[in-house]
Motif scaffolding. Structure first.
Motif, PDB file in Angstrom:
ATOM      1  N   UNK A 355       4.779  37.091  25.218  1.00 50.41           N
ATOM      2  CA  UNK A 355       4.005  35.854  25.306  1.00 50.41           C
ATOM      3  C   UNK A 355       3.805  35.454  26.764  1.00 50.41           C
ATOM      4  N   UNK A 356       2.659  34.835  27.031  1.00 54.17           N
ATOM      5  CA  UNK A 356       2.310  34.441  28.396  1.00 54.17           C
ATOM      6  C   UNK A 356       3.315  33.489  29.029  1.00 54.17           C
ATOM      7  N   UNK A 357       4.021  32.708  28.211  1.00 51.42           N
ATOM      8  CA  UNK A 357       4.946  31.731  28.796  1.00 51.42           C
ATOM      9  C   UNK A 357       6.220  32.397  29.321  1.00 51.42           C
ATOM     10  N   UNK A 392      -3.510  42.886  32.545  1.00 50.80           N
ATOM     11  CA  UNK A 392      -4.520  42.318  31.645  1.00 50.80           C
ATOM     12  C   UNK A 392      -3.859  41.922  30.328  1.00 50.80           C
ATOM     13  N   UNK A 393      -4.120  40.707  29.901  1.00 48.07           N
ATOM     14  CA  UNK A 393      -3.562  40.229  28.649  1.00 48.07           C
ATOM     15  C   UNK A 393      -4.572  40.276  27.526  1.00 48.07           C
ATOM     16  N   UNK A 398      -5.418  31.665  20.498  1.00 44.64           N
ATOM     17  CA  UNK A 398      -5.121  30.749  21.592  1.00 44.64           C
ATOM     18  C   UNK A 398      -3.903  31.131  22.405  1.00 44.64           C
ATOM     19  N   UNK A 399      -3.284  32.292  22.120  1.00 43.93           N
ATOM     20  CA  UNK A 399      -2.107  32.750  22.854  1.00 43.93           C
ATOM     21  C   UNK A 399      -2.426  34.096  23.482  1.00 43.93           C
TER      22      UNK A 399
END
Length: 483
Positions: A355-357, A392-393, A398-399
């Motif tokens: 996850x980006x967080x 690159x994600x 929305x995640x």
């Protein structure tokens, strides 16, 4: 719970759940279920999620040309070595092109040889040795093929042909020594019989004799035309004869053009093969140069086609295992379309989506643990390291998640496509004061002091694994309340 259901359940858990479970287990070790004791221990921050076992950097086997597959020499799962033949494609069209290119090269070479031979004729050479007695052209003149250039006479060797009595001639053979005397020259010369004529000839006065040709070296004063007689052994000739030069010939231009250079003059001595004149003819030289370029072009084209032969035999680029095959014998291979996949030995790794967080906590070289649980519930653990973090994600719902690649120290029992759990250690504090994270309410905790409780503000550090590091506000042994 089935293993597949378990893995789905794991993917749905928030990452914090792992920390919560650890906190609950440690809290249970306190004096009662509602309290915990501040203690010295380790705090480890983990990012956890499910991942997939993959082959790292596999080779895609594909053709660079189109063609029917004549042979497929492997099956999925086969081990191969570098250079092993995997596919053979039909190269009939290429071989036809090579045959045509060979013929074109042969034709180009023949044209060049003809042009080069014509250019060689632009240099005129002497065909015999002798002295130039007449010169017919000058530098700058234009000549055509067959134009007379010069006359060359060989005055070093002279000949004399005189008749001998037929009976005497029968005893004479080529190579016999002869003595020559001259009417207008007081000296004599030694010669050698070159030829005895086959049949007698009629002479003046009703006589008959056989002619004999004698060759001798010019003593230096003869120019040809002198009258002389000869004696061979005891036999004397019946009549005198005229001395002749050994060679007298004319030289002619072999090509047309302008006389560019002339290396002889009247009186010059020449020898066989000596260049005596060059002719300039741009048409011929240009044709030769163009023919040479045509040969080079044809040779290059043939070489390029011959190098393409290797495109029709596909070989293993490395040692490894063939993990996929999408084309077989009889199929049609299309350029740039993968036909098979080869994985190198010990190339298994794990890809995990983070996850980006949490991604800013992951970096190359971090230690990780990979666990796999089989259908019998047996858990296997593997040490791993972060190899690479994708820049690159991929965004969904929305995640945004980023792929993290892990290398494995041991791959025994793992196969590509297996689902595993991944724990990546992002930070560690050893021998620090810690309490269960669940006891914290922001920056405060409730502590038990005898039968009373009081709220206390604390300074926290690292959190992870269900624990939070306490930097100040508590002492070892303090009892905190759990919610």
């Amino acid at each position: 719970m089935e293993r597949s259901d378990f893995m789905k359940f794991c993917r749905m858990l928030p990452l914090a759940v792992g920390c919560f479970l650890l906190a609950g287990c440690n809290a249970a070790q306190s004096d009662n279920s509602g309290t915990a004791t501040a203690e010295i221990g380790d705090v480890i921050s983990l990012v956890e999620d499910s991942g997939t076992v993959v082959h790292r950097d596999p080779y895609s086997i594909y053709a660079t040309v189109n063609g029917k597959i004549l042979s497929c020499q492997f099956e999925e799962g086969d081990s191969v070595q570098t250079g092993d033949v995997l596919y053979i494609l039909d190269s009939t069209d290429l071989e036809d092109q090579i045959t045509q290119a060979e013929l074109s090269l042969q034709s180009a070479r023949q044209s060049y040889e003809q042009s080069a031979a014509a250019c060689q004729d632009l240099t005129v050479q002497a065909k015999a040795s002798g002295t130039v007695t007449a010169l017919h052209v000058h530098v700058g003149d234009y000549v055509s093929a067959g134009t007379p250039i010069a006359d060359v006479t060989d005055r070093a060797t002279m000949t004399l042909t005189v008749p001998f009595a037929t009976a005497d001639a029968a005893a004479i053979s080529p190579g016999a020594a002869a003595e020559i005397s001259f009417v207008s020259y007081s000296g004599t010369a030694s010669g050698t019989v070159r030829r005895v004529y086959d049949t007698p000839s009629s002479l003046s006065g009703g006589r008959e004799g056989t002619y004999v040709e004698i060759a001798f070296q010019n003593p230096g004063a003869l120019s040809g035309g002198e009258t002389a007689a000869a004696r061979i052994g005891t036999a004397a000739c019946m009549d005198t004869g005229q001395v002749e030069t050994g060679t007298s010939q004319s030289l002619y231009a072999t090509q047309s053009g302008q006389v560019l250079s002339l290396s002889i003059d009247t009186g010059s001595a020449v020898s066989v093969g000596q260049p005596i004149m060059t002719i300039e003819n741009d048409s011929l030289t240009n044709a030769r140069d163009n023919a040479r370029l045509s040969v080079e072009t044809a040779a290059t084209n043939l070489a390029q086609l011959e190098r393409k032969r290797t495109d029709y035999t596909l070989t293993a680029p490395a040692d490894g295992t063939m993990i996929a095959r999408s084309a077989k014998e009889g199929d049609y291979a299309t350029a740039a379309t993968p036909l098979a996949t080869l994985a190198q030995e010990n190339s298994l790794g794990v890809d995990v989506s983070i996850d980006e967080i949490y991604i800013d906590k992951i970096f190359q070289g971090q230690e990780a643990t990979v666990t796999f649980t089989d259908d019998a519930g047996q858990e296997y653990s593997y040490s791993a390291q972060v190899r690479q973090v994708s820049e690159a994600g991929v965004t969904s719902g929305g995640v945004t998640n980023y792929t993290v690649e892990l290398t494995l120290e041991n791959t025994e029992g793992l196969r590509s496509g297996m689902n595993v759990m991944v724990s990546i250690e992002t930070a560690r504090r050893e021998n620090c004061l810690r309490i269960p994270t669940a006891a914290l309410n922001g920056s405060t905790v409730q502590i038990q002091n005898g039968s009373k409780t009081e709220e206390r503000t604390v300074e926290t550090g690292l959190s992870g694994g269900g624990y939070t590091e306490i930097l100040s506000g508590l002492s070892e042994g303090d009892v905190v309340l759990l919610p």
